[in-house]
Design an enzyme around this catalytic site. Structure first.
Site, short mmCIF file in Angstrom:
data_model
loop_
_atom_site.label_atom_id
_atom_site.label_comp_id
_atom_site.label_asym_id
_atom_site.label_seq_id
_atom_site.Cartn_x
_atom_site.Cartn_y
_atom_site.Cartn_z
CE LYS A 196 79.51 38.13 73.32
NZ LYS A 196 79.52 36.61 73.14
CE LYS B 41 76.97 34.25 82.17
NZ LYS B 41 76.35 33.78 81.01
CE LYS C 127 83.28 29.74 78.94
NZ LYS C 127 82.41 30.54 78.16
#
Length: 332
Positions: A112, A197, A200
């Protein structure tokens, strides 16, 4: 009865991956078999650039969908993390137990922070330290088990390390938890990038099925899902991740076995069609209950208020004990 804690971060609209990988297990098993706490972990959403109004909106939506999915406030504790001060109180104590080196080794921090710098953003200190807050989330409640996806197991291991270290240095204070993972669909992959993955958020969202997507949107996304070279439907996650992802989604929705389901289909089109219908059937009751809760916002407020009160009562004795153990003067 064992105690479990798990949470959902309100950084985007909840997805099929969130439901199959976590929510459904919470509803069908965990809330019935354990003293279970489920939280919207909104403090974790502040580690990156964010819109405050959007965080509030997504926090409420997440809580509402958790209830719509079937979490029963009479069986479990549903609350918002920031409504319980003990999370932040304990986080600082655990920061005084953790080391800089072990936090910088966290895979999610490495990934990140690179993405933030590439986007021209500053890297917030909280991005480095949020695994300690996650440890506080777990340890405050004396949790025995933490249902997580594969990408979060490293953080649970850090939690265990911090608990053991604190207990050895300052006296036994924390229970030592363990991570648990559902056997099927723990990681639902992106329909457009089946090696990643289903998160969201994404710039287009084309590969993500959101729980509140309209039926035609769900069908379109699944019918446009990336598959693999060749025409045979085979379950081979390593070499054919696109088809494998569809088979795993279908199996998770219907209770089938991915390998056995592969033998049923002769074409990708038939597989996609059945997968889309299975997903829609799975999501239909959730969407209906969500609409009911949206129409009665006072009920959601009441559930979250009572949940925070119960959570506070459970966490405060442990956090107070940690304050005393580490050497802080008790308030009078």
């Amino acid at each position: 009865m064992k105690r479990i804690f798990s949470g959902i971060k309100p950084t985007g609209h909840l997805t099929l991956g969130n439901y199959l990988g976590a929510l459904r297990r919470w509803v069908e098993a965990d809330q019935h078999q354990a003293d279970a706490l489920f939280s919207v972990v909104d403090l974790h959403a502040l580690t990156v650039e964010h819109d405050p109004a959007r965080v509030r909106r997504l926090s409420r939506q997440a809580a509402t969908l958790m209830l719509a999915a079937g979490l029963d406030p009479d069986l479990c504790t549903v609350f918002v993390q920031s409504h319980v001060d003990e999370h932040a109180r304990l986080s600082y104590i655990l920061e005084c137990t953790a080391t800089d080196g072990e936090l910088r080794r966290m895979i999610q921090y490495k990934e990140k922070s690179v993405r933030a710098r590439a986007a021209g953003q500053s890297v917030r200190l909280s991005l480095l330290t949020y695994p300690v807050l996650m440890a506080a989330d777990i340890l405050a409640y004396g949790a025995d088990e933490v249902p997580v996806g594969e990408d979060q197991t490293q953080h649970v291991e850090l939690t265990r390390d911090l608990a053991v270290r604190f207990n050895q240095r300052y006296g036994h204070t924390f229970n030592i938890p363990r991570a648990t993972q559902p056997p099927v669909a723990a990681r639902v992959m992106d329909l457009q990038d089946p090696t990643s993955k289903m998160g969201k958020s994404h710039e287009s969202g084309a590969g993500i099925i959101y729980l509140l997507d309209e039926a035609d949107v769900v069908r379109k996304k699944i019918m446009r899902a990336v598959t693999d070279s060749g025409q045979d439907v085979e379950y081979d996650p390593a070499s054919r991740p696109g088809v494998a992802n569809l088979l795993e989604i279908l199996s998770a929705c219907t209770g089938g076995n991915p390998k056995e389901l592969a033998g049923v289909y002769e074409s990708y089109g038939a597989l996609k069609k059945d997968t889309a219908e299975a997903v829609l059937e799975l999501l239909r009751p959730i969407r209906a209950r969500h609409a009911e809760f949206v129409a009665d916002p006072g009920h959601v407020d009441e559930v979250l208020s009572k949940g925070a009160g119960r959570a506070r009562e459970m966490a405060r004795p442990t956090v107070d004990a940690a304050y005393r153990a580490i050497g802080l003067l008790p308030a009078r």
